[in-house]
Design a protein around this motif. Structure first.
Motif, PDB file in Angstrom:
ATOM      1  N   LEU A 172     -56.786  43.531-103.128  1.00  0.00           N
ATOM      2  CA  LEU A 172     -56.722  44.646-102.183  1.00  0.00           C
ATOM      3  C   LEU A 172     -56.257  45.921-102.880  1.00  0.00           C
ATOM      4  N   ILE A 173     -55.284  45.789-103.770  1.00  0.00           N
ATOM      5  CA  ILE A 173     -54.777  46.959-104.506  1.00  0.00           C
ATOM      6  C   ILE A 173     -55.877  47.579-105.346  1.00  0.00           C
ATOM      7  N   SER A 174     -56.602  46.756-106.075  1.00  0.00           N
ATOM      8  CA  SER A 174     -57.628  47.274-106.987  1.00  0.00           C
ATOM      9  C   SER A 174     -58.792  47.892-106.228  1.00  0.00           C
ATOM     10  N   ARG A 175     -59.125  47.356-105.067  1.00  0.00           N
ATOM     11  CA  ARG A 175     -60.256  47.877-104.294  1.00  0.00           C
ATOM     12  C   ARG A 175     -59.898  49.124-103.504  1.00  0.00           C
ATOM     13  N   SER A 176     -58.625  49.300-103.196  1.00  0.00           N
ATOM     14  CA  SER A 176     -58.214  50.396-102.318  1.00  0.00           C
ATOM     15  C   SER A 176     -58.309  51.758-102.982  1.00  0.00           C
ATOM     16  N   GLY A 177     -58.166  51.801-104.298  1.00  0.00           N
ATOM     17  CA  GLY A 177     -58.114  53.083-104.994  1.00  0.00           C
ATOM     18  C   GLY A 177     -56.736  53.712-104.980  1.00  0.00           C
ATOM     19  N   MET A 178     -55.735  53.002-104.448  1.00  0.00           N
ATOM     20  CA  MET A 178     -54.384  53.561-104.413  1.00  0.00           C
ATOM     21  C   MET A 178     -53.842  53.693-105.830  1.00  0.00           C
ATOM     22  N   GLY A 179     -53.097  54.756-106.032  1.00  0.00           N
ATOM     23  CA  GLY A 179     -52.498  54.996-107.330  1.00  0.00           C
ATOM     24  C   GLY A 179     -50.996  55.015-107.232  1.00  0.00           C
ATOM     25  N   ASP A 180     -50.355  55.678-108.193  1.00  0.00           N
ATOM     26  CA  ASP A 180     -48.903  55.737-108.195  1.00  0.00           C
ATOM     27  C   ASP A 180     -48.401  56.529-106.997  1.00  0.00           C
ATOM     28  N   ASN A 181     -47.187  56.206-106.565  1.00  0.00           N
ATOM     29  CA  ASN A 181     -46.549  56.871-105.423  1.00  0.00           C
ATOM     30  C   ASN A 181     -47.365  56.690-104.141  1.00  0.00           C
ATOM     31  N   SER A 182     -47.876  55.473-103.954  1.00  0.00           N
ATOM     32  CA  SER A 182     -48.668  55.135-102.781  1.00  0.00           C
ATOM     33  C   SER A 182     -48.127  53.865-102.135  1.00  0.00           C
ATOM     34  N   ALA A 183     -48.457  53.697-100.870  1.00  0.00           N
ATOM     35  CA  ALA A 183     -48.102  52.473-100.149  1.00  0.00           C
ATOM     36  C   ALA A 183     -49.303  52.022 -99.336  1.00  0.00           C
ATOM     37  N   MET A 184     -49.374  50.706 -99.102  1.00  0.00           N
ATOM     38  CA  MET A 184     -50.494  50.160 -98.325  1.00  0.00           C
ATOM     39  C   MET A 184     -50.030  48.997 -97.467  1.00  0.00           C
ATOM     40  N   LEU A 185     -50.355  49.051 -96.187  1.00  0.00           N
ATOM     41  CA  LEU A 185     -50.233  47.908 -95.305  1.00  0.00           C
ATOM     42  C   LEU A 185     -51.479  47.060 -95.511  1.00  0.00           C
ATOM     43  N   CYS A 186     -51.292  45.751 -95.718  1.00  0.00           N
ATOM     44  CA  CYS A 186     -52.349  44.928 -96.311  1.00  0.00           C
ATOM     45  C   CYS A 186     -53.089  44.011 -95.352  1.00  0.00           C
TER      46      CYS A 186
END
Length: 217
Positions: free
Chosen positions: A162-176
């Motif tokens: 999920l992290i790799s597909r989301s495109g999120m980078g540093d200083n980010s958060a994601m509800l999974c």
């Protein structure tokens, strides 16, 4: 934001917030969640999983959140935070306006605060055992606590994927993503949630209440 790791306060920067949806590992379970939301008028997703960008200000440490009207409900979810190059695992609720969701899922994700637990673990501490971690959510109904969601993280797509597909980078958060609701999606005025690590006999907990604001026409 201020969090705690092993009793010590840490400051994790969150400049971008993502909400991942339709993240079930089992296609039948994903379809079940799509179907239960369809029962309350929510259109099916264009693809799975989906990654919604929402305001970072929605992620809060709060014992009470205020919502507009009676059609909101929470969902227990693992929370990933990437800050200063490190990955952290926490717990949050994707509180969502179900009435608005029938009009636009993206808009419904933006309208409600997302309460987050104050404790986090380093993702590397549990990475080898992620599938054994257990999510649980109870809601208050008729004065009693009832089980609303329960299941292992093995029901959700691998967090690293999920992290790799989301495109999120540093200083980010994601509800999974979340689990199916026992008895169907419905509102409540109080929630108890936890992320349990059975191997290490520890848990992250989150509890909050909901204050409904009147809808003025």
């Amino acid at each position: 934001m201020k969090f705690y790791h092993s009793g010590s306060e840490i400051d994790l920067t969150v400049e971008h917030l993502y909400v991942a949806g339709w993240t079930g590992r089992n296609a039948d379970a994903v379809q079940h969640h799509i179907d239960e939301l369809a029962e309350i008028g929510v259109a099916p997703p264009s693809e799975v999983p989906l990654y919604y960008r929402v305001s970072r200000s929605l992620l809060v440490h709060a014992n009470t959140i205020e919502v507009l009207g009676p059609e909101t409900s929470g969902e227990v979810e693992p929370l990933i935070i990437q800050s200063a190059g490190a990955l952290w695992l926490g717990l949050a609720s994707d509180h969502t306006d179900r009435g608005l969701e029938a009009y636009s899922v993206a808009a419904s994700k933006q309208i409600c605060a997302k309460p987050a637990a104050k404790d986090v673990w380093r993702l590397c501490e549990v990475d080898a055992d992620l599938d054994t971690l257990i999510l649980h959510c109870s809601i208050k109904e008729d004065g009693n606590w009832v089980s609303y969601q329960v299941g292992a993280l093995s029901n959700i797509l691998p967090l690293q994927k999920l992290i790799s597909r989301s495109g999120m980078g540093d200083n980010s958060a994601m509800l999974c993503g979340t689990l199916g609701a026992i008895g169907g999606v419905r509102p409540s005025h109080a929630y108890k949630m936890e992320l349990e690590d059975p191997k290490r006999n520890r848990r992250i907990t989150l509890e909050y209440s909901v204050r409904k604001l009147p809808t003025v026409l």
